[in-house]
Design an enzyme around this catalytic site. Structure first.
Site, PDB file in Angstrom:
ATOM      1  N   GLY A 157      62.116  49.148  37.108  1.00  0.00           N
ATOM      2  CA  GLY A 157      63.053  48.166  37.671  1.00  0.00           C
ATOM      3  C   GLY A 157      62.411  47.423  38.833  1.00  0.00           C
ATOM      4  O   GLY A 157      61.501  47.937  39.482  1.00  0.00           O
TER       5      GLY A 157
ATOM      6  N   MET B 187      52.648  39.187  42.807  1.00  0.00           N
ATOM      7  CA  MET B 187      53.879  38.516  42.392  1.00  0.00           C
ATOM      8  C   MET B 187      54.090  38.489  40.871  1.00  0.00           C
ATOM      9  O   MET B 187      54.705  37.559  40.345  1.00  0.00           O
ATOM     10  CB  MET B 187      53.895  37.082  42.954  1.00  0.00           C
ATOM     11  CG  MET B 187      53.842  37.018  44.471  1.00  0.00           C
ATOM     12  SD  MET B 187      55.157  37.958  45.287  1.00  0.00           S
ATOM     13  CE  MET B 187      56.535  36.846  45.026  1.00  0.00           C
TER      14      MET B 187
ATOM     15  N   LEU C  35      55.569  44.002  36.354  1.00  0.00           N
ATOM     16  CA  LEU C  35      54.728  44.842  35.487  1.00  0.00           C
ATOM     17  C   LEU C  35      55.600  45.490  34.411  1.00  0.00           C
ATOM     18  O   LEU C  35      56.742  45.879  34.671  1.00  0.00           O
ATOM     19  CB  LEU C  35      54.041  45.916  36.329  1.00  0.00           C
ATOM     20  CG  LEU C  35      53.038  45.347  37.341  1.00  0.00           C
ATOM     21  CD1 LEU C  35      52.664  46.389  38.391  1.00  0.00           C
ATOM     22  CD2 LEU C  35      51.787  44.827  36.627  1.00  0.00           C
TER      23      LEU C  35
ATOM     24  N   ARG D 169      52.298  39.503  28.745  1.00  0.00           N
ATOM     25  CA  ARG D 169      52.088  40.478  29.829  1.00  0.00           C
ATOM     26  C   ARG D 169      51.213  41.654  29.395  1.00  0.00           C
ATOM     27  O   ARG D 169      50.292  42.030  30.116  1.00  0.00           O
ATOM     28  CB  ARG D 169      53.435  40.994  30.355  1.00  0.00           C
ATOM     29  CG  ARG D 169      54.121  40.029  31.272  1.00  0.00           C
ATOM     30  CD  ARG D 169      55.435  40.603  31.811  1.00  0.00           C
ATOM     31  NE  ARG D 169      56.290  39.529  32.255  1.00  0.00           N
ATOM     32  CZ  ARG D 169      56.237  38.974  33.465  1.00  0.00           C
ATOM     33  NH1 ARG D 169      55.373  39.413  34.360  1.00  0.00           N
ATOM     34  NH2 ARG D 169      57.028  37.986  33.781  1.00  0.00           N
TER      35      ARG D 169
ATOM     36  N   ASN E 262      48.767  42.205  54.176  1.00  0.00           N
ATOM     37  CA  ASN E 262      48.861  43.663  53.976  1.00  0.00           C
ATOM     38  C   ASN E 262      47.527  44.228  53.500  1.00  0.00           C
ATOM     39  O   ASN E 262      47.127  45.321  53.930  1.00  0.00           O
ATOM     40  CB  ASN E 262      49.983  44.001  52.995  1.00  0.00           C
ATOM     41  CG  ASN E 262      51.338  44.032  53.672  1.00  0.00           C
ATOM     42  OD1 ASN E 262      51.630  44.945  54.434  1.00  0.00           O
ATOM     43  ND2 ASN E 262      52.144  43.005  53.427  1.00  0.00           N
TER      44      ASN E 262
ATOM     45  N   HIS F 288      57.733  46.349  50.051  1.00  0.00           N
ATOM     46  CA  HIS F 288      58.788  45.352  49.890  1.00  0.00           C
ATOM     47  C   HIS F 288      59.408  45.089  51.264  1.00  0.00           C
ATOM     48  O   HIS F 288      59.688  46.033  52.008  1.00  0.00           O
ATOM     49  CB  HIS F 288      59.855  45.878  48.916  1.00  0.00           C
ATOM     50  CG  HIS F 288      60.966  44.910  48.696  1.00  0.00           C
ATOM     51  ND1 HIS F 288      60.793  43.750  47.958  1.00  0.00           N
ATOM     52  CD2 HIS F 288      62.249  44.894  49.124  1.00  0.00           C
ATOM     53  CE1 HIS F 288      61.936  43.074  47.945  1.00  0.00           C
ATOM     54  NE2 HIS F 288      62.827  43.741  48.649  1.00  0.00           N
TER      55      HIS F 288
HETATM   56  C1  GRF Z   1      54.892  40.886  52.076  1.00  0.00           C
HETATM   57  O1  GRF Z   1      56.012  40.535  52.826  1.00  0.00           O
HETATM   58  C2  GRF Z   1      55.218  42.004  51.129  1.00  0.00           C
HETATM   59  O2  GRF Z   1      56.172  42.890  51.621  1.00  0.00           O
HETATM   60  C3  GRF Z   1      55.775  41.264  49.931  1.00  0.00           C
HETATM   61  O3  GRF Z   1      54.983  40.103  49.845  1.00  0.00           O
HETATM   62  C4  GRF Z   1      54.464  39.775  51.123  1.00  0.00           C
HETATM   63  C5  GRF Z   1      52.983  39.705  50.978  1.00  0.00           C
HETATM   64  O4  GRF Z   1      52.357  39.280  52.156  1.00  0.00           O
HETATM   65  N1  GRF Z   1      55.762  42.111  48.761  1.00  0.00           N
HETATM   66  P1  GRF Z   1      50.777  39.414  52.309  1.00  0.00           P
HETATM   67  O5  GRF Z   1      50.163  38.678  51.131  1.00  0.00           O
HETATM   68  O6  GRF Z   1      50.433  40.860  52.311  1.00  0.00           O
HETATM   69  O7  GRF Z   1      50.470  38.736  53.613  1.00  0.00           O
END
Ligand code: GRF
Length: 216
Positions: A145, A92, A95, A67, A16, A111
């Site tokens: 959330g 990952m 927050l 955190r 992404n 997401h």
């Molecule tokens: C994607 O599927 C995104 O929607 C999710 O984690 C994945 C990350 O993929 N939150 P990348 O690292 O962008 O390839």
């Protein structure tokens, strides 16, 4: 006009991130990646940033006692880079309320599900187990959330007979790479307003047509 300065937060492969970098490279795109920050050292997304000549940094959460102290450093790095919109792209770490409220309506996430269905992990497995006929992805503002917050853009894809989680993930990922830059563009063009927990997009064409699966 000055381009919106993005801070992209990653933890992994960064596909992404790549779609955002590529969008920003197009003439006239109203945003630029000012900083890439990973909480995990050595991930491929950092190589993508370096290749594109984008400043990148690692803030390893394991180096911090809790955190809030981790997030204080993330926040300082983002501010130092003049970031105006924070984009979570496969980041990952959960927050805290403190960080989320500090970046209220300036913090977005992608997401791989049609929220509010299937927040959290293992979305593709859960979508297949539920037998849904459509799956998809969502770009949304972040609230405290998990995978919660006003929805900016969604894309839907069909679930096909014989789909495996990987096949479905790949079909959805292709759409993620389209809608994340789209959402960033809408934000950067000042076309997004949030009210009563809902996003209003100025000047958007109406989305017409219906998808039916299996087809009529
Ligand atoms: C994607 O599927 C995104 O929607 C999710 O984690 C994945 C990350 O993929 N939150 P990348 O690292 O962008 O390839």
């Amino acid at each position: 006009m000055a381009r919106l300065r993005l801070g992209v937060l990653i933890s992994g492969r960064g596909s992404n991130l790549q779609s955002i970098i590529d969008a920003c490279a197009a003439p006239g795109f109203p945003a630029e990646v000012a900083l890439v920050l990973s909480n995990v050292p050595g991930v491929f997304g950092l190589d993508r940033a370096a290749k594109a000549g984008i400043p990148c940094t690692v803030v390893n959460h394991k180096d911090y006692a809790d955190r809030p102290s981790f997030e204080a450093v993330v926040d300082a790095v983002l501010c130092e880079a003049g970031v105006q919109l924070v984009c979570l792209a496969g980041f990952m770490r959960l927050l805290t309320e403190g960080f989320v409220s500090r970046w209220h309506d300036r913090l977005i996430n992608i997401h791989p599900a049609l929220l509010p269905a299937f927040p959290g992990l293992h979305t593709h497995e859960r979508a297949l187990a539920a037998g849904v006929r459509f799956a998809g992805c969502t770009v949304h503002f972040v609230r405290s959330g998990t995978d919660d917050g006003p929805i900016i853009v969604q894309a839907a894809v069909p679930v096909l007979d014989g789909d495996t989680p990987d096949a479905l993930a790949a079909r959805i990922l292709e759409q993620e790479h389209r809608i994340y830059p789209h959402a960033i563009r809408l934000f950067a063009e000042g076309r997004i307003r949030v009210s009563d927990g809902r996003v209003h997009v100025a000047g958007a064409r109406p989305c017409t047509g219906a998808l039916v699966n299996p087809p009529l």
